[in-house]
Motif scaffolding. Structure first.
Motif, PDB file in Angstrom:
ATOM      1  N   ARG A  91      13.346  75.155  44.046  1.00  0.00           N
ATOM      2  CA  ARG A  91      14.571  75.918  44.360  1.00  0.00           C
ATOM      3  C   ARG A  91      14.492  77.325  43.772  1.00  0.00           C
ATOM      4  O   ARG A  91      14.887  78.299  44.395  1.00  0.00           O
ATOM      5  CB  ARG A  91      15.794  75.183  43.816  1.00  0.00           C
ATOM      6  CG  ARG A  91      16.046  73.830  44.489  1.00  0.00           C
ATOM      7  CD  ARG A  91      17.278  73.159  43.905  1.00  0.00           C
ATOM      8  NE  ARG A  91      18.495  73.900  44.221  1.00  0.00           N
ATOM      9  CZ  ARG A  91      19.525  74.020  43.384  1.00  0.00           C
ATOM     10  NH1 ARG A  91      19.493  73.456  42.189  1.00  0.00           N
ATOM     11  NH2 ARG A  91      20.603  74.709  43.747  1.00  0.00           N
ATOM     12  N   HIS A  92      13.985  77.408  42.541  1.00  0.00           N
ATOM     13  CA  HIS A  92      13.818  78.723  41.904  1.00  0.00           C
ATOM     14  C   HIS A  92      12.941  79.625  42.767  1.00  0.00           C
ATOM     15  O   HIS A  92      13.260  80.794  43.005  1.00  0.00           O
ATOM     16  CB  HIS A  92      13.209  78.557  40.505  1.00  0.00           C
ATOM     17  CG  HIS A  92      12.066  79.476  40.214  1.00  0.00           C
ATOM     18  ND1 HIS A  92      12.241  80.820  39.984  1.00  0.00           N
ATOM     19  CD2 HIS A  92      10.732  79.273  40.162  1.00  0.00           C
ATOM     20  CE1 HIS A  92      11.061  81.387  39.794  1.00  0.00           C
ATOM     21  NE2 HIS A  92      10.131  80.478  39.901  1.00  0.00           N
ATOM     22  N   GLU A  93      11.835  79.062  43.231  1.00  0.00           N
ATOM     23  CA  GLU A  93      10.885  79.879  43.988  1.00  0.00           C
ATOM     24  C   GLU A  93      11.483  80.306  45.333  1.00  0.00           C
ATOM     25  O   GLU A  93      11.188  81.400  45.824  1.00  0.00           O
ATOM     26  CB  GLU A  93       9.595  79.071  44.194  1.00  0.00           C
ATOM     27  CG  GLU A  93       8.361  79.912  44.294  1.00  0.00           C
ATOM     28  CD  GLU A  93       8.036  80.676  43.022  1.00  0.00           C
ATOM     29  OE1 GLU A  93       8.020  80.059  41.948  1.00  0.00           O
ATOM     30  OE2 GLU A  93       7.816  81.887  43.100  1.00  0.00           O
ATOM     31  N   ALA A  94      12.327  79.444  45.903  1.00  0.00           N
ATOM     32  CA  ALA A  94      13.000  79.813  47.164  1.00  0.00           C
ATOM     33  C   ALA A  94      13.929  81.006  46.926  1.00  0.00           C
ATOM     34  O   ALA A  94      13.958  81.957  47.723  1.00  0.00           O
ATOM     35  CB  ALA A  94      13.775  78.614  47.714  1.00  0.00           C
ATOM     36  N   ALA A  95      14.673  80.973  45.824  1.00  0.00           N
ATOM     37  CA  ALA A  95      15.583  82.091  45.516  1.00  0.00           C
ATOM     38  C   ALA A  95      14.785  83.364  45.245  1.00  0.00           C
ATOM     39  O   ALA A  95      15.155  84.455  45.691  1.00  0.00           O
ATOM     40  CB  ALA A  95      16.452  81.732  44.313  1.00  0.00           C
ATOM     41  N   GLU A  96      13.686  83.210  44.533  1.00  0.00           N
ATOM     42  CA  GLU A  96      12.860  84.385  44.235  1.00  0.00           C
ATOM     43  C   GLU A  96      12.271  84.968  45.531  1.00  0.00           C
ATOM     44  O   GLU A  96      12.182  86.192  45.690  1.00  0.00           O
ATOM     45  CB  GLU A  96      11.735  83.995  43.269  1.00  0.00           C
ATOM     46  CG  GLU A  96      10.975  85.204  42.746  1.00  0.00           C
ATOM     47  CD  GLU A  96       9.974  84.797  41.686  1.00  0.00           C
ATOM     48  OE1 GLU A  96      10.406  84.455  40.570  1.00  0.00           O
ATOM     49  OE2 GLU A  96       8.770  84.783  41.980  1.00  0.00           O
ATOM     50  N   ALA A  97      11.893  84.077  46.440  1.00  0.00           N
ATOM     51  CA  ALA A  97      11.350  84.536  47.728  1.00  0.00           C
ATOM     52  C   ALA A  97      12.412  85.299  48.517  1.00  0.00           C
ATOM     53  O   ALA A  97      12.112  86.293  49.183  1.00  0.00           O
ATOM     54  CB  ALA A  97      10.844  83.334  48.534  1.00  0.00           C
ATOM     55  N   LYS A 229       9.578  82.819  30.408  1.00  0.00           N
ATOM     56  CA  LYS A 229       8.239  82.504  29.885  1.00  0.00           C
ATOM     57  C   LYS A 229       7.246  82.229  31.022  1.00  0.00           C
ATOM     58  O   LYS A 229       6.076  82.609  30.943  1.00  0.00           O
ATOM     59  CB  LYS A 229       8.314  81.297  28.941  1.00  0.00           C
ATOM     60  CG  LYS A 229       8.993  81.636  27.621  1.00  0.00           C
ATOM     61  CD  LYS A 229       8.942  80.467  26.650  1.00  0.00           C
ATOM     62  CE  LYS A 229       9.991  79.434  26.961  1.00  0.00           C
ATOM     63  NZ  LYS A 229      10.103  78.382  25.941  1.00  0.00           N
ATOM     64  N   HIS A 230       7.711  81.562  32.076  1.00  0.00           N
ATOM     65  CA  HIS A 230       6.780  81.261  33.167  1.00  0.00           C
ATOM     66  C   HIS A 230       6.349  82.559  33.851  1.00  0.00           C
ATOM     67  O   HIS A 230       5.227  82.691  34.318  1.00  0.00           O
ATOM     68  CB  HIS A 230       7.372  80.233  34.139  1.00  0.00           C
ATOM     69  CG  HIS A 230       7.817  80.758  35.471  1.00  0.00           C
ATOM     70  ND1 HIS A 230       8.825  81.673  35.613  1.00  0.00           N
ATOM     71  CD2 HIS A 230       7.390  80.489  36.721  1.00  0.00           C
ATOM     72  CE1 HIS A 230       8.988  81.945  36.895  1.00  0.00           C
ATOM     73  NE2 HIS A 230       8.124  81.248  37.591  1.00  0.00           N
ATOM     74  N   GLU A 231       7.241  83.558  33.845  1.00  0.00           N
ATOM     75  CA  GLU A 231       6.875  84.817  34.474  1.00  0.00           C
ATOM     76  C   GLU A 231       5.847  85.567  33.623  1.00  0.00           C
ATOM     77  O   GLU A 231       4.965  86.249  34.160  1.00  0.00           O
ATOM     78  CB  GLU A 231       8.132  85.673  34.700  1.00  0.00           C
ATOM     79  CG  GLU A 231       7.964  86.752  35.745  1.00  0.00           C
ATOM     80  CD  GLU A 231       7.725  86.204  37.156  1.00  0.00           C
ATOM     81  OE1 GLU A 231       8.219  85.104  37.483  1.00  0.00           O
ATOM     82  OE2 GLU A 231       7.021  86.875  37.928  1.00  0.00           O
ATOM     83  N   HIS A 263       2.592  74.944  33.739  1.00  0.00           N
ATOM     84  CA  HIS A 263       1.929  75.065  35.042  1.00  0.00           C
ATOM     85  C   HIS A 263       1.383  76.483  35.236  1.00  0.00           C
ATOM     86  O   HIS A 263       0.240  76.682  35.640  1.00  0.00           O
ATOM     87  CB  HIS A 263       2.917  74.711  36.161  1.00  0.00           C
ATOM     88  CG  HIS A 263       2.981  75.683  37.283  1.00  0.00           C
ATOM     89  ND1 HIS A 263       1.967  75.817  38.200  1.00  0.00           N
ATOM     90  CD2 HIS A 263       3.906  76.612  37.633  1.00  0.00           C
ATOM     91  CE1 HIS A 263       2.277  76.768  39.061  1.00  0.00           C
ATOM     92  NE2 HIS A 263       3.444  77.275  38.730  1.00  0.00           N
ATOM     93  N   GLU A 264       2.216  77.465  34.913  1.00  0.00           N
ATOM     94  CA  GLU A 264       1.807  78.846  35.152  1.00  0.00           C
ATOM     95  C   GLU A 264       0.694  79.250  34.181  1.00  0.00           C
ATOM     96  O   GLU A 264      -0.202  80.028  34.538  1.00  0.00           O
ATOM     97  CB  GLU A 264       3.027  79.761  34.991  1.00  0.00           C
ATOM     98  CG  GLU A 264       3.054  80.931  35.917  1.00  0.00           C
ATOM     99  CD  GLU A 264       3.130  80.545  37.381  1.00  0.00           C
ATOM    100  OE1 GLU A 264       2.146  80.812  38.093  1.00  0.00           O
ATOM    101  OE2 GLU A 264       4.139  79.985  37.826  1.00  0.00           O
ATOM    102  N   ALA A 265       0.742  78.712  32.973  1.00  0.00           N
ATOM    103  CA  ALA A 265      -0.320  78.990  32.002  1.00  0.00           C
ATOM    104  C   ALA A 265      -1.644  78.420  32.488  1.00  0.00           C
ATOM    105  O   ALA A 265      -2.698  79.071  32.402  1.00  0.00           O
ATOM    106  CB  ALA A 265       0.054  78.406  30.634  1.00  0.00           C
ATOM    107  N   GLY A 328       0.750  81.819  43.101  1.00  0.00           N
ATOM    108  CA  GLY A 328       2.008  82.492  42.839  1.00  0.00           C
ATOM    109  C   GLY A 328       2.815  81.938  41.692  1.00  0.00           C
ATOM    110  O   GLY A 328       2.512  80.900  41.136  1.00  0.00           O
ATOM    111  N   ALA A 329       3.897  82.654  41.387  1.00  0.00           N
ATOM    112  CA  ALA A 329       4.712  82.317  40.222  1.00  0.00           C
ATOM    113  C   ALA A 329       5.587  81.107  40.479  1.00  0.00           C
ATOM    114  O   ALA A 329       6.301  81.049  41.410  1.00  0.00           O
ATOM    115  CB  ALA A 329       5.606  83.489  39.874  1.00  0.00           C
TER     116      ALA A 329
HETATM  117 FE   LIG Z   1       8.109  80.915  39.722  1.00  0.00          FE
END
Ligand SMILES: [Fe+2]
Ligand SMILES: [Fe+2]
Length: 329
Positions: A91-97, A229-231, A263-265, A328-329
């Motif tokens: 959901r976060h990634e959808a909003a960011e998109a 932090k993930h960013e 995950h991002e790390a 991607g993030a």
């Molecule tokens: Fe993200």
């Protein structure tokens, strides 16, 4: 070369794992090839992937739809954001998109989620709204109309632009003094400031890219916001500085840390691809106590690591030659 329907269909089958035996990292490669095609048929193929079980895959679909910057993807993204049963990372990634696509029509929708029970979702909506507003400001318009420099400027659509002094047409990053890094670090770490301003400092530090800037960014890993932090970890995945490896390894190995940050790390480490990161990725891909999204990220990261350590190119039926597997993030 024109993209044929057969090509899209083949990539779609790979992405959706229609045969049931496509490893996740190969599904990711199909996704990034579809993204590079930039067609509406490719967007339609990507959108079908939201039926999948893997939150990691689905969040990457949303990321790619944002980076393709085609408003035709907005209804799908809105549906993902509205689905409270969906994984918050997706959901976060959808909003960011939606922020990346930057359509004014998304403003009232993003506002609906400013009080979402999930902190990462509501923080993302806050940043996406600020970005859309900034994109339409005089400073934003001037930034986007400036010619893109060829000095290693990042091509991704970021959730926030760099701090004003580091916008295009301003002095080159190497001219910046240590004081700039210090003042950006102060902004980055100030929890009283809007997240959008802190993100701007983050992307300014990325563009500076020195070891001091990496240290300043790494200091943000003590923040309370998983989103923030993930960013930072994502930015390290773009910077590809071996100097960030110790901080990233610490994040990956910390099982008290949010899955999204770990995950991002993992993916940043895979992209950096130095020899010492591989055992950590292998360990957390195999461990029983490793959350699914961390395990899968390590799997994708090992594929990236192997790619970085070979001279192979990615092919999709001889059509596309994609030289980067940056995720991607
Ligand atoms: Fe993200
Ligand atoms: Fe991610």
């Amino acid at each position: 070369m024109a993209t044929t329907k057969e090509t899209i269909d083949a990539l779609e089958k790979q992405l959706l794992n229609s045969s049931g035996d496509i490893p996740l990292h190969n599904r990711f490669r199909a996704l990034f090839t579809l993204k590079s095609l930039e067609s509406e048929a490719a967007i339609a193929a990507i959108a079908k992937g939201f039926q999948d079980e893997s939150a990691l895959l689905k969040h990457e679909l949303a990321y790619c739809l944002g980076q393709m910057k085609n408003p035709i993807a907005l209804p799908v993204l809105q549906g993902v954001l509205a689905d409270v049963n969906e994984d918050p990372m997706v959901r976060h990634e959808a909003a960011e998109a939606m922020g990346a696509i930057s359509s004014g029509s998304s403003i009232p929708i993003l506002k609906l989620y400013l009080n979402d029970p999930n902190r990462s979702v509501r923080e993302t909506c806050e940043i996406a709204l600020a970005k859309i507003e900034w994109d339409n400001s005089p400073e934003g318009r001037a930034h986007y109309s400036a010619p893109t420099s060829e000095d290693g400027t990042y091509t991704s659509i970021d959730p926030a632009p760099p701090t004003s002094g580091l916008l295009k047409g301003k002095p080159a990053p190497q001219d910046l003094s240590r004081d700039s890094v210090e003042s950006l670090k102060t902004t980055l770490r100030d929890p009283a400031l809007p997240l959008f301003e802190r993100y701007r400092a983050m992307f300014a530090l990325r563009n500076i890219g020195t070891d001091e800037a990496v240290d300043a960014l790494a200091s943000g890993f003590s923040d309370e916001s998983a989103l923030f932090k993930h960013e930072i970890a994502f930015v390290f995945g773009q910077l590809l500085s071996p100097h960030s490896v110790p901080a990233l390894v610490e994040v990956l190995r910390n099982n008290q840390e949010s899955d999204m940050v770990r995950h991002e790390a993992a993916e940043a480490l895979g992209g950096i691809g130095t020899p010492e990161v591989l055992p950590h990725l292998q360990e957390w891909m195999a461990r029983n106590d490793s959350p699914r999204v961390v395990r899968e990220s390590c799997q994708v990261a090992i594929d990236m690591w192997e790619y970085e350590n070979s001279d192979q190119f990615q092919y999709a039926d001889g059509l596309e030659k994609v030289q980067s597997v940056q995720v991607g993030a």
